[in-house]
Scaffold this active site. Structure first.
Site, mmCIF file in Angstrom:
data_model
loop_
_atom_site.group_PDB
_atom_site.id
_atom_site.type_symbol
_atom_site.label_atom_id
_atom_site.label_comp_id
_atom_site.label_asym_id
_atom_site.label_seq_id
_atom_site.Cartn_x
_atom_site.Cartn_y
_atom_site.Cartn_z
ATOM 1 C CG HIS A 43 -1.912 -1.172 1.315
ATOM 2 N ND1 HIS A 43 -1.256 -2.398 1.680
ATOM 3 C CD2 HIS A 43 -3.222 -1.311 1.176
ATOM 4 C CE1 HIS A 43 -2.333 -3.227 1.705
ATOM 5 N NE2 HIS A 43 -3.632 -2.483 1.246
ATOM 6 C CG HIS A 83 -3.726 0.071 5.009
ATOM 7 N ND1 HIS A 83 -4.612 0.335 6.084
ATOM 8 C CD2 HIS A 83 -3.526 1.441 4.063
ATOM 9 C CE1 HIS A 83 -5.082 1.741 5.839
ATOM 10 N NE2 HIS A 83 -4.242 2.091 4.769
ATOM 11 C CG ASP A 170 -11.152 8.608 5.549
ATOM 12 O OD1 ASP A 170 -11.833 9.566 6.312
ATOM 13 O OD2 ASP A 170 -10.391 8.793 4.674
ATOM 14 C CG ASN A 200 -6.578 9.355 2.109
ATOM 15 O OD1 ASN A 200 -7.840 9.110 1.867
ATOM 16 N ND2 ASN A 200 -5.567 8.687 2.329
ATOM 17 C CB ILE A 202 -8.818 7.939 -1.476
ATOM 18 C CG1 ILE A 202 -8.899 9.174 -2.391
ATOM 19 C CG2 ILE A 202 -8.938 6.895 -2.300
ATOM 20 C CD1 ILE A 202 -9.775 9.202 -3.368
ATOM 21 C CG HIS A 274 -5.989 1.719 -0.319
ATOM 22 N ND1 HIS A 274 -5.864 2.563 0.730
ATOM 23 C CD2 HIS A 274 -6.134 0.596 -0.143
ATOM 24 C CE1 HIS A 274 -6.044 1.688 1.724
ATOM 25 N NE2 HIS A 274 -6.363 0.408 1.121
ATOM 26 C CD GLU A 421 -19.485 -5.726 25.811
ATOM 27 O OE1 GLU A 421 -20.665 -6.140 26.622
ATOM 28 O OE2 GLU A 421 -19.800 -5.090 24.866
ATOM 29 C CG HIS A 483 -27.669 -12.587 28.057
ATOM 30 N ND1 HIS A 483 -28.597 -12.167 27.140
ATOM 31 C CD2 HIS A 483 -27.242 -11.467 28.782
ATOM 32 C CE1 HIS A 483 -28.668 -10.796 27.227
ATOM 33 N NE2 HIS A 483 -27.744 -10.420 28.387
ATOM 34 N NE ARG A 530 -27.141 -15.973 37.719
ATOM 35 C CZ ARG A 530 -28.437 -15.925 37.869
ATOM 36 N NH1 ARG A 530 -29.111 -17.059 37.018
ATOM 37 N NH2 ARG A 530 -29.133 -15.163 38.392
#
Length: 674
Positions: A43, A83, A170, A200, A202, A274, A421, A483, A530
């Site tokens: 890249h 990258h 981005d 940029n 892009i 890119h 999390e 859960h 639990r």
């Protein structure tokens, strides 16, 4: 996105800027496009676009010492958009990191080179963290910045006083984890964190406005950050923005409007810059545009000398720090904390806990016995930094010695992460990478899915982080299948270099905590119940859980039936053993990962436990995946093959056939077949 300045085919540099900066930045660009071209992959666009920002950051601000790359008080630099790795590799070569040679640059993306496609943590090569999965870097950096504040609160400015800088793009900011982590950073007012946003316009598919029209400055202002916008090719503006950001008491975002593939004659400002080599003709044109008439991988002596002087400019700061550190009352404490071996400190605590559990024989959930362990361990080890994703009372992660960290006071050891999390796991990676701290934090095992990318990255980076994950099965009961983890134990065990501990009682819980704390290059998951469980283990001097699997209850002579179980189902195996009319051996499997790891080195335990003619049955309130390595594909497994349901735990265990009676019935049926 940030406000867009007027674009030109090739932006003009500010004439007042340091005259060396242009050529120094072009050295980054040239090495980047040459390495990508030679590798035929990579890249080039981001390194070419952000080279000016990197030049100013390293030349004017970054405190680092390539000759002592693990200096604890160095500034941390995180390339979140991994990258663009050639930017980092180029700068680290240019500034003089011994391991980052020109030969390594030439072997970009090749097997055995430290110049991997995406950066992989290697502190002595100037790589602070592994990045590539977008969003992970900026979130990990929050942990680094928080670590600096926690350690500063303990040791003071004389020993700990540094910044955390991040380059992101981005894509990083589109990822949800960036919201979780940056929101937390703003809440905690991590004023020594500065993010340089490569705006940029892009992305891979084209212009970012295809999918991303956020008002990024307002977004970060809403988090409580200081925000500035600059031309990312104006050296003076970049310098002024970073200087201002260093004066704020909040995190800072500097939106740098840049041109991807800066200098490329036809690919600048295009998505074609890119993620692919520019091509020989485009590189030739870029050299002409940039005024860089040198051969591939050639950096003129005067430009390399300018960069090498940058690599040496913090050396006096390092010497001054080393002198202060040598004379500090905190020298010994700090050195031991960063050394990372806490085994001697916790050994007597673990021994006391095991003796207490074995003698008192409590019938408690392992989340409770884990809390009892933390009561002692946190009091003994100040550097255990706890937390929870808004489930403190359920996870039992906060103890008497815990003190909550907040924006007014960083001299604590407990973080209220909120319902974040994914961000929580990444922040813990950053705390661990920084050094001097050992993070742990809790959520429900079901929500390991939210945290999984960061857990995986921690395992890849060999970082000691303890994920306390309670409510580990259908045993949580009435909250229902949303859960109730079913496939999660198997999924976590599938991650290389991750220990998944599932203790059956307090004695095993204490042993598992000892193993997690002593595993300096491996993260751990504590899968805890639990529901209340009986104490099954007697005390022992040895840590039996260190074997991964061990004989909890044996028979006279060779076993006719061997029952394997983990966690809450071990009690069912013990009960069943008393009702089977045969010689029965019960094997507890608190850590399947350790069992396989150890038996690769020494097959004795595997032969003793597995390589016999007994009927083999495994019991776990999860899916079968993984157990066949122990019991074989044709043996009996008692567990889950569907989602759970909403009902009391005892009703669910009966409904899904995870019972003592089911084990006895299966054993008898198999015995009749022999």
């Amino acid at each position: 996105m940030c406000p867009q300045p007027s674009a030109a085919s090739l932006p003009e540099y500010n004439a007042q800027s340091n005259p060396h900066y242009k050529n120094m930045a072009n050295a980054i660009r040239a090495l980047s496009m040459d390495a990508v071209q030679k590798a035929n992959s990579g890249h080039p666009g981001m390194p070419m676009g952000m080279a000016d920002v990197a030049t100013v950051l390293y030349s004017k601000f970054l405190k680092f010492n390539p000759k002592n790359s693990e200096w604890p008080d160095r500034d941390r630099f995180v390339l979140s958009g991994g990258h663009g790795s050639m930017l980092l590799y180029a700068v680290n070569y240019l500034t003089g990191y011994e391991k980052m040679t020109l030969e390594q640059i030439k072997n970009f993306r090749q097997f055995g080179a430290i110049t991997a496609g995406h950066p992989e943590v290697e502190h002595d090569a100037g790589i602070e963290t592994t990045t590539g999965p977008l969003g992970q870097g900026i979130a990990t950096a929050v942990g680094m910045a928080l670590a600096e504040r926690i350690l500063n609160g303990r040791y003071g400015d004389e020993i700990v006083d540094h910044y955390t800088y991040v380059m992101c793009g981005d894509g990083d900011l589109m990822e949800g984890i960036s919201h979780e982590a940056c929101s937390l950073a703003g809440h905690l007012q991590l004023g020594k964190m500065i993010v340089l946003y490569d705006d940029n316009g892009i992305c891979i598919d084209g212009k970012t406005d295809l999918t991303f029209i956020d008002d990024t400055p307002k977004r970060f202002e809403a988090y409580g950050w200081d925000v500035q916008s600059v031309d990312g090719h104006d050296f003076d503006a970049i310098e002024a923005a970073i200087a201002k950001a260093r004066t704020t008491n909040t995190p800072s975002l500097i939106c740098c409007k840049t041109h991807i593939g800066f200098g490329a004659p036809t690919k600048q400002d295009s998505n074609s810059a890119h993620g692919a080599p520019l091509g020989e003709d485009e590189i030739k044109g870029a050299r002409e545009n940039l005024g860089w008439p040198y051969a591939p991988f050639e950096v003129p002596d005067e430009i390399l000398a300018a960069w090498r002087s940058v690599g040496q400019q913090s050396y006096q700061k390092y010497l001054d720090w080393a002198e202060r550190f040598e004379n500090s009352e905190w020298n010994s404490c700090h050195t031991k904390a960063f050394a990372g071996d806490y085994s001697a400190a916790i050994a007597p605590v673990i021994a006391e806990l095991k003796a207490s559990f074995a003698s008192e024989k409590p019938k408690k959930a392992t989340r409770q016995t884990s809390g009892a362990c933390l009561e002692k361990l946190v009091d003994r080890l100040w550097l255990l930094i706890g937390g929870s994703a808004d489930l403190t009372g359920s996870n039992n992660t906060k103890v008497a010695a815990s003190k909550v960290i907040n924006k007014e006071d960083y001299q604590g050891n407990y973080i209220n992460y909120g319902v974040r999390e994914h961000g929580m796991a990444a922040v813990m990676n950053g705390l661990a990478l920084h050094g001097g701290l050992l993070p742990y934090a809790g959520t429900f095992l079901q929500f390991a899915d939210y945290a999984r990318p960061s857990i995986r990255l921690g395992a890849l980076m060999k970082q000691r982080v303890v994920h306390v994950m309670t409510h580990d099965s259908i045993g949580l009961g009435e909250d229902g299948p949303t859960h109730q983890p079913v496939e999660h134990l198997a999924a976590l065990r599938a991650i290389p270099n991750l220990y998944v501990f599932r203790p059956c009682d307090g004695v095993e819980t204490a042993e598992c905590w000892e193993l997690a704390i002593n595993a300096q290059e491996t993260p751990s998951v504590m899968a805890l119940s639990r529901q209340g469980l009986p104490t099954l283990r007697d005390n022992s001097e040895d840590n039996l859980c260190a074997r991964g699997a061990y004989i909890l209850q044996d028979c006279d002579g060779e076993p006719e039936v061997t029952l394997f179980a983990s966690g809450s189902e071990v009690q069912l195996a013990v009960e069943a053993a008393a009702q089977i009319d045969a010689r029965v051996r019960v094997v507890s499997v608190p850590c399947m990962d350790l069992f396989f790891e150890r038996t690769q080195e020494d097959s004795t335990d595997f032969v003793n436990l597995v390589c016999n003619k007994s009927v083999k049955i495994a019991v776990e309130a999860g899916i079968r995946m993984g157990w066949d390595r122990i019991i074989g594909a044709h043996s009996y497994f008692i567990g889950m093959d569907s989602f759970g349901a909403s009902a009391p735990a005892e009703v669910l265990y009966k409904h899904f056939g995870i019972t003592t009676e089911a084990i006895v019935e299966a054993a008898n049926a198999k015995l009749k077949q022999k």
